[in-house]
Design an enzyme around this catalytic site. Structure first.
Site, mmCIF file in Angstrom:
data_model
loop_
_atom_site.group_PDB
_atom_site.id
_atom_site.type_symbol
_atom_site.label_atom_id
_atom_site.label_comp_id
_atom_site.label_asym_id
_atom_site.label_seq_id
_atom_site.Cartn_x
_atom_site.Cartn_y
_atom_site.Cartn_z
ATOM 1 N N GLU A 25 0.820 -1.216 0.000
ATOM 2 C CA GLU A 25 0.000 0.000 0.000
ATOM 3 C C GLU A 25 0.850 1.260 0.000
ATOM 4 O O GLU A 25 2.070 1.207 0.207
ATOM 5 C CB GLU A 25 -0.930 -0.002 1.211
ATOM 6 C CG GLU A 25 -0.181 -0.012 2.531
ATOM 7 C CD GLU A 25 -0.927 0.700 3.633
ATOM 8 O OE1 GLU A 25 -1.275 1.880 3.432
ATOM 9 O OE2 GLU A 25 -1.146 0.079 4.689
ATOM 10 N N LYS A 86 -6.032 10.353 0.815
ATOM 11 C CA LYS A 86 -5.947 9.050 1.487
ATOM 12 C C LYS A 86 -7.154 8.255 1.000
ATOM 13 O O LYS A 86 -8.279 8.525 1.404
ATOM 14 C CB LYS A 86 -5.970 9.258 3.011
ATOM 15 C CG LYS A 86 -5.968 7.985 3.823
ATOM 16 C CD LYS A 86 -5.983 8.302 5.318
ATOM 17 C CE LYS A 86 -6.392 7.084 6.127
ATOM 18 N NZ LYS A 86 -6.604 7.397 7.546
ATOM 19 N N VAL A 106 -5.453 0.228 3.172
ATOM 20 C CA VAL A 106 -5.635 -1.224 3.072
ATOM 21 C C VAL A 106 -6.848 -1.530 2.190
ATOM 22 O O VAL A 106 -6.777 -2.363 1.277
ATOM 23 C CB VAL A 106 -5.790 -1.856 4.480
ATOM 24 C CG1 VAL A 106 -6.283 -3.291 4.378
ATOM 25 C CG2 VAL A 106 -4.458 -1.790 5.231
ATOM 26 N N ASP A 138 -16.560 5.597 14.395
ATOM 27 C CA ASP A 138 -15.366 5.490 13.555
ATOM 28 C C ASP A 138 -14.889 4.043 13.465
ATOM 29 O O ASP A 138 -14.151 3.552 14.309
ATOM 30 C CB ASP A 138 -14.257 6.406 14.102
ATOM 31 C CG ASP A 138 -13.080 6.529 13.138
ATOM 32 O OD1 ASP A 138 -13.010 5.749 12.166
ATOM 33 O OD2 ASP A 138 -12.229 7.407 13.361
ATOM 34 N N SER A 140 -12.980 1.606 10.693
ATOM 35 C CA SER A 140 -12.233 1.679 9.439
ATOM 36 C C SER A 140 -12.937 0.895 8.331
ATOM 37 O O SER A 140 -13.451 -0.204 8.548
ATOM 38 C CB SER A 140 -10.832 1.113 9.627
ATOM 39 O OG SER A 140 -10.153 1.105 8.391
ATOM 40 N N ALA A 141 -12.912 1.472 7.138
ATOM 41 C CA ALA A 141 -13.457 0.781 5.957
ATOM 42 C C ALA A 141 -12.642 -0.468 5.617
ATOM 43 O O ALA A 141 -13.087 -1.319 4.841
ATOM 44 C CB ALA A 141 -13.488 1.738 4.772
ATOM 45 N N ASP A 142 -11.442 -0.591 6.218
ATOM 46 C CA ASP A 142 -10.629 -1.801 5.990
ATOM 47 C C ASP A 142 -11.393 -3.061 6.413
ATOM 48 O O ASP A 142 -11.220 -4.134 5.813
ATOM 49 C CB ASP A 142 -9.320 -1.748 6.801
ATOM 50 C CG ASP A 142 -8.365 -0.652 6.347
ATOM 51 O OD1 ASP A 142 -8.628 -0.022 5.305
ATOM 52 O OD2 ASP A 142 -7.363 -0.436 7.058
ATOM 53 N N LYS A 159 -3.668 -1.809 14.620
ATOM 54 C CA LYS A 159 -2.870 -0.858 15.409
ATOM 55 C C LYS A 159 -3.389 -0.762 16.834
ATOM 56 O O LYS A 159 -4.598 -0.690 17.064
ATOM 57 C CB LYS A 159 -2.890 0.509 14.730
ATOM 58 C CG LYS A 159 -2.242 0.474 13.356
ATOM 59 C CD LYS A 159 -2.137 1.858 12.767
ATOM 60 C CE LYS A 159 -1.969 1.770 11.274
ATOM 61 N NZ LYS A 159 -3.227 1.422 10.573
#
Ligand code: PSU
Ligand code: MN
Length: 309
Positions: A25, A86, A106, A138, A140-142, A159
């Site tokens: 990435e 991003k 990602v 919130d 993540s779209a990952d 993380k």
């Protein structure tokens, strides 16, 4: 409209000859690390993939094209660039149409890798459920992407700035296999253990490759998260990293940092608070993930030699 894919000569050749390819990435370059360590790391990660017998394909949007494999000039331009978008699933098409420069997270890297016929992707850590997500929403779209796009993602877990128990719960709900490598615990990015058990464990690249192919055989959508702990000599013990994380989170809350800025802000603050140690650890874990990803890609190529693309 067909996707404006642009392959580097090395990746184009690997696609023709069926050599293993590892996607990489670019958000980690533009938003995850400072210059010049971002450029040095990007080059080292590519070298690590090559040394392990696979071809690196760093992915980014530049001048209206979706690049799969960058040359050194492009890598450097990206590492130095400011005002880079991003990109995730939501904005990758818009970035291409508007001719802007965008780094792939990602989620967006998985989309591009799948389009390019690449099965394996190495990064540092995936995005997940942020702490306080019950009020901020919130996530993540990952996570969604892992549920829908069939790419095996090698990361050092999620993380440790995130709410890891909630991240594991959401991955389970979405049907994403979370596979710890060499240990039973889910790793916590800078530290080897999160104190949470991982749902699955596999210690061999061949087994992870077979599971990837078995999922395809079963017609299951989505990929796998391979959670590869940071090498012991590079880890930051939890007692040491936790105060830096807490302080960074408090600062983010006080400054009302939100949406796409959260993760880059936290990483930069933790870098400062650990005197750069968090970055050294981040670099070590990405290189370690690149090596494992290359071995998984090679095992998939052996197991399922594909017709030339
Ligand atoms: N791994 C790293 N550093 C990073 C990232 C991963 O070591 O900066 C990036 C990835 O691109 C990942 C993104 O998709 O962080 C997560 O961003 P968010 O939490 O906004 O979804
Ligand atoms: Mn987010």
């Amino acid at each position: 409209m067909t996707a404006p894919l642009a392959f580097s000569p090395e990746v184009a050749d690997a696609r023709r000859t069926g050599r293993p390819i590892v996607a990489l990435e670019s958000t980690i370059i533009t938003h995850g690390m400072p210059f010049p360590q971002n450029l040095e790391t990007a080059r080292q990660v590519e070298a690590e993939v090559r040394a392990a017998g696979a071809v690196p394909a760093t992915i980014a949007v530049m001048a209206g094209r979706l690049h799969v494999g960058l040359d050194d000039g492009q890598l450097e331009a990206l590492a130095r660039a400011r005002e880079v978008m991003k990109l995730s699933r939501a904005d990758i098409a818009a970035c291409l149409v508007q001719g802007r420069t965008g780094a792939t997270t990602v989620a967006a890297t998985m989309i591009a890798a799948h389009l390019a016929g690449i099965a394996v992707f190495a990064t540092g850590g995936i995005g997940g459920v942020h702490r306080g997500a019950e009020t901020s929403f919130d996530l993540s779209a990952d996570l969604q992407e892992l549920a829908r796009t069939p790419v095996t993602v090698v990361a050092a877990g999620a993380k440790a700035i995130l709410d890891l128990p909630k991240t594991l719960e959401v991955l389970e709900t979405l049907g994403v296999p979370v596979i710890a490598v060499g240990q039973d615990d889910f790793p916590a990015f800078w530290s080897r253990s999160s104190g949470l058990g991982a749902p699955l464990r596999m210690d061999r690249a061949e087994e992870i490759a077979a599971a990837h192919l078995m999922r395809a055989g079963l017609g299951l959508a989505g990929g796998q998260l391979v959670a590869n702990p940071i090498p012991p000599e590079s880890e930051i013990p939890r007692e040491e990293i936790v105060p830096a994380i807490e302080a960074a989170l408090a600062e983010a809350a006080a400054r009302e940092i939100s949406a796409k800025e959260v993760t880059p802000f936290l990483l930069a603050r933790i870098f400062e608070r650990t005197g750069g140690r968090s970055l050294q650890a981040n670099i070590a874990l990405v290189l370690n993930n690149a090596r494992l990803a290359a071995r998984i890609a090679a095992a998939i190529a052996r197991e399922a030699p594909h017709t030339p693309l």
